[in-house]
Design a protein around this motif. Sequence first.
Motif, PDB file in Angstrom:
ATOM      1  N   VAL A 144       0.838  -1.204   0.000  1.00 50.10           N
ATOM      2  CA  VAL A 144       0.000   0.000   0.000  1.00 50.10           C
ATOM      3  C   VAL A 144       0.871   1.252   0.000  1.00 50.10           C
ATOM      4  N   THR A 145       0.243   2.331  -0.418  1.00 50.06           N
ATOM      5  CA  THR A 145       0.866   3.637  -0.287  1.00 50.06           C
ATOM      6  C   THR A 145       0.105   4.380   0.810  1.00 50.06           C
ATOM      7  N   ILE A 146       0.776   4.673   1.901  1.00 48.40           N
ATOM      8  CA  ILE A 146       0.114   5.334   3.027  1.00 48.40           C
ATOM      9  C   ILE A 146       0.221   6.847   2.861  1.00 48.40           C
ATOM     10  N   LYS A 147      -0.928   7.511   2.953  1.00 47.96           N
ATOM     11  CA  LYS A 147      -0.921   8.970   2.849  1.00 47.96           C
ATOM     12  C   LYS A 147      -0.941   9.557   4.258  1.00 47.96           C
ATOM     13  N   GLU A 148       0.131  10.242   4.604  1.00 51.09           N
ATOM     14  CA  GLU A 148       0.207  10.846   5.937  1.00 51.09           C
ATOM     15  C   GLU A 148      -0.264  12.300   5.867  1.00 51.09           C
ATOM     16  N   ASN A 149      -1.507  12.489   5.497  1.00 53.78           N
ATOM     17  CA  ASN A 149      -2.002  13.860   5.379  1.00 53.78           C
ATOM     18  C   ASN A 149      -3.253  14.053   6.233  1.00 53.78           C
ATOM     19  N   ILE A 150      -3.266  13.401   7.374  1.00 52.87           N
ATOM     20  CA  ILE A 150      -4.432  13.467   8.241  1.00 52.87           C
ATOM     21  C   ILE A 150      -4.481  14.817   8.954  1.00 52.87           C
TER      22      ILE A 150
ATOM     23  N   THR B  60       3.480  -6.672 -11.706  1.00 55.39           N
ATOM     24  CA  THR B  60       4.231  -5.444 -11.980  1.00 55.39           C
ATOM     25  C   THR B  60       3.307  -4.218 -11.945  1.00 55.39           C
ATOM     26  N   SER B  61       1.985  -4.448 -11.914  1.00 53.66           N
ATOM     27  CA  SER B  61       1.063  -3.303 -11.832  1.00 53.66           C
ATOM     28  C   SER B  61       0.132  -3.463 -10.623  1.00 53.66           C
ATOM     29  N   LYS B  62      -0.606  -2.416 -10.324  1.00 53.78           N
ATOM     30  CA  LYS B  62      -1.454  -2.361  -9.132  1.00 53.78           C
ATOM     31  C   LYS B  62      -2.450  -3.526  -9.078  1.00 53.78           C
ATOM     32  N   LEU B  63      -2.588  -4.121  -7.911  1.00 51.01           N
ATOM     33  CA  LEU B  63      -3.549  -5.206  -7.703  1.00 51.01           C
ATOM     34  C   LEU B  63      -4.711  -4.713  -6.849  1.00 51.01           C
ATOM     35  N   TYR B  64      -5.899  -5.180  -7.158  1.00 49.04           N
ATOM     36  CA  TYR B  64      -7.075  -4.809  -6.367  1.00 49.04           C
ATOM     37  C   TYR B  64      -7.738  -6.003  -5.687  1.00 49.04           C
ATOM     38  N   SER B  65      -7.459  -7.214  -6.203  1.00 55.31           N
ATOM     39  CA  SER B  65      -8.121  -8.391  -5.639  1.00 55.31           C
ATOM     40  C   SER B  65      -7.192  -9.604  -5.786  1.00 55.31           C
ATOM     41  N   MET B  66      -7.695 -10.763  -5.366  1.00 51.20           N
ATOM     42  CA  MET B  66      -6.910 -11.989  -5.530  1.00 51.20           C
ATOM     43  C   MET B  66      -7.061 -12.559  -6.933  1.00 51.20           C
ATOM     44  N   GLY B  67      -7.889 -11.947  -7.763  1.00 55.16           N
ATOM     45  CA  GLY B  67      -8.045 -12.397  -9.140  1.00 55.16           C
ATOM     46  C   GLY B  67      -8.753 -13.734  -9.230  1.00 55.16           C
ATOM     47  N   ASP B  68      -8.531 -14.427 -10.330  1.00 51.27           N
ATOM     48  CA  ASP B  68      -9.165 -15.725 -10.555  1.00 51.27           C
ATOM     49  C   ASP B  68      -8.116 -16.760 -10.929  1.00 51.27           C
ATOM     50  N   GLN B 197       9.541 -16.614 -17.731  1.00 48.61           N
ATOM     51  CA  GLN B 197      10.249 -15.377 -17.419  1.00 48.61           C
ATOM     52  C   GLN B 197       9.270 -14.383 -16.812  1.00 48.61           C
ATOM     53  N   PHE B 198       9.526 -14.028 -15.561  1.00 45.83           N
ATOM     54  CA  PHE B 198       8.710 -12.976 -14.958  1.00 45.83           C
ATOM     55  C   PHE B 198       9.359 -11.638 -15.281  1.00 45.83           C
ATOM     56  N   GLU B 199       8.561 -10.715 -15.787  1.00 46.31           N
ATOM     57  CA  GLU B 199       9.135  -9.489 -16.332  1.00 46.31           C
ATOM     58  C   GLU B 199       9.238  -8.390 -15.280  1.00 46.31           C
ATOM     59  N   ILE B 200      10.222  -8.558 -14.407  1.00 41.51           N
ATOM     60  CA  ILE B 200      10.401  -7.592 -13.316  1.00 41.51           C
ATOM     61  C   ILE B 200      10.630  -6.177 -13.832  1.00 41.51           C
ATOM     62  N   ASP B 201      11.293  -6.087 -14.994  1.00 39.56           N
ATOM     63  CA  ASP B 201      11.632  -4.761 -15.513  1.00 39.56           C
ATOM     64  C   ASP B 201      10.407  -3.943 -15.902  1.00 39.56           C
ATOM     65  N   LYS B 202       9.220  -4.560 -15.873  1.00 36.31           N
ATOM     66  CA  LYS B 202       8.018  -3.799 -16.255  1.00 36.31           C
ATOM     67  C   LYS B 202       7.263  -3.244 -15.058  1.00 36.31           C
ATOM     68  N   ILE B 203       7.904  -3.195 -13.891  1.00 38.23           N
ATOM     69  CA  ILE B 203       7.229  -2.696 -12.686  1.00 38.23           C
ATOM     70  C   ILE B 203       6.741  -1.266 -12.912  1.00 38.23           C
ATOM     71  N   GLN B 204       5.451  -1.067 -12.606  1.00 38.22           N
ATOM     72  CA  GLN B 204       4.866   0.285 -12.697  1.00 38.22           C
ATOM     73  C   GLN B 204       4.701   0.816 -11.284  1.00 38.22           C
ATOM     74  N   SER B 205       5.158   2.010 -11.008  1.00 40.64           N
ATOM     75  CA  SER B 205       5.090   2.653  -9.697  1.00 40.64           C
ATOM     76  C   SER B 205       5.108   1.638  -8.555  1.00 40.64           C
ATOM     77  N   PRO B 206       6.295   1.465  -7.942  1.00 41.77           N
ATOM     78  CA  PRO B 206       6.509   0.407  -6.963  1.00 41.77           C
ATOM     79  C   PRO B 206       5.392   0.281  -5.942  1.00 41.77           C
ATOM     80  N   GLY B 207       5.157  -0.958  -5.534  1.00 47.88           N
ATOM     81  CA  GLY B 207       4.043  -1.245  -4.636  1.00 47.88           C
ATOM     82  C   GLY B 207       4.373  -1.119  -3.173  1.00 47.88           C
ATOM     83  N   HIS B 208       5.272  -0.276  -2.794  1.00 49.85           N
ATOM     84  CA  HIS B 208       5.498  -0.082  -1.351  1.00 49.85           C
ATOM     85  C   HIS B 208       5.810   1.363  -1.057  1.00 49.85           C
TER      86      HIS B 208
END
Lengths: 346, 208
Positions: A144-150, B60-68, B197-208
């Motif tokens: 997640v990306t945490i927004k610290e703008n509370i 490599t892109s944003k996840l919203y669910s566990m998918g199928d 081959q998992f395409e790590i180089d295609k990461i879009q805006s890191p997930g952390h």
Amino acid sequence: MEIAAKELPKLGGWTLQMEDEIAAIGAVLGAWFAGKRAMTATSGPGLSLMSEMINLSVMAEIPTVIVNVQRGGPSTGLPTKVEQGDLNIALYGGAGDSPRVVMAPSNSEECYSGIQLAFDIAEKYQTPVIFLSDLFLGQRTETVTIKENIDRDRCTRKKPTSEQLENFQRYQITDDGVSPQIVPGEPGAVYSTTGLEHSVTGNPNYEADVHSMMTAKRFRKFESMVSDLPEANILGDETAEIGIAGWGSTIGSILEGMELAKKQGIKTKLIKSIMIHPQHEDSFRKFFASCKKIIVPEMNYQGQYADLLKSRYGITPIEIHIPSVNPVSPLKIVQKIMEASSELSK
Amino acid sequence: MRYSEITIRFCGIAGDGIVASGKILAGACANIGLHVMVNNIYSAEIRGMGKSSATIRFSTSKLYSMGDGLDLLVGMKGKESIIDLRDVKAGGNVIYDSSVIGDVEEEDSLVSHITPEIQGHGLPIQKLANEATGTNQGKNLVAIGAICYFYSLPPEMFVDQIKSVFAHKGDHVIDVNIKAFNLGYEYFKEHYPLNNQFEIDKIQSPGH
């Protein structure tokens, strides 16, 4: 709870392990009554046990925050499986006319930012707030990306002026329904507080006009708090004729279902809000008015959120009721979207 | 085959390190900026007994669910994993413990239930774990080593994560777990030619 026991003392807080849910909610109410912020967390059966104390929170206007990590029910049910079956008890599970705030985060980030809002609303409006998480949210790991703008000053307790203290009315009738509050032992005034109906001073009173006046006051808070609540989010293609309304962790599956539909050339849009009650109703009305088909997916058998939306907005949605064990499959969402799309093109 | 998103399920019983597998795999993926979502499922009756599973989806892109569906099912204990075969996508893969084949009845054997549209890959999980740790522990790291090779992921991401997760247990525990990881990695390298081959180089805006 083990993490809270370690971490809260570092911030000057406490973690109490109580003998059961009734004691836990009692301790939470006691803490708020004494001027401290407190919460408890439970699941469906625990919320059932807390029902009477939630009523006390409503009647005595003592804030409280309860997190309910929903699991499969009823009764002991499916203790380690996910379901969204507690919306009705959260909204309506109380004796008498007992309004409460109900919130439902849809991902880990909203759990983090939303619980802070829950505390602020509870404190400012002296009301119970039920925060409806679910097992898939409560046990997941997620980047997640945490927004610290509370805004830490967005909600504060209404304190009495020195004039008000001279003839203190704990349950004073006000335009916004919120009365000034002091904690026991605070110099200047004393007052009664009780689960009985009461007059503006807090003393028991069973007259019809007093009961009407105080009930209206307790409900008026829910109108005045709307300006402090976040707007609903509308995601997807604004021009779409197929609209989806969802809540809680089902939102993630809806978003992926919408992406799959987009790849099939079908436009959709979603309205979501962490606020289940109250919510910015105008946003929902405008959204529903712009849709030719409305889909409401959720993880319960009855369609509890769909029922709320039908009664509140007069819509007739396509309902997807999934008494769940596992998180919702995005494929189930896209199948329903495609059905709606083919009906529209007939 | 090239992937930008993978869903893996570890399935077994308490003691197989299922939840720890999820933590190590998810942590390693998150540390290099992948988007990750994990769903753990276990029985309710008695903590520490019964079937448990950890499903890890990384992308490599944003996840919203566990998918199928699952790209890979790792059956730490065969019998408990059989029902999970229905969740494996057509063309998906299964890793089963080949060191216990012959010790179980056919109806309880994961490998005997693998259908033609799924690829089965034997890995002597228990045997290699015993070799690395001298105990039954470390089976999850053997499997993670195999996964690392199978999807061409960089081994360092897991070695760093093992060091971090087991730091409080001392150097010996770190060393045997890294050994278990390496044995799994080398076994797959030797027995299954690399075609993923998992395409790590295609990461879009890191997930952390």
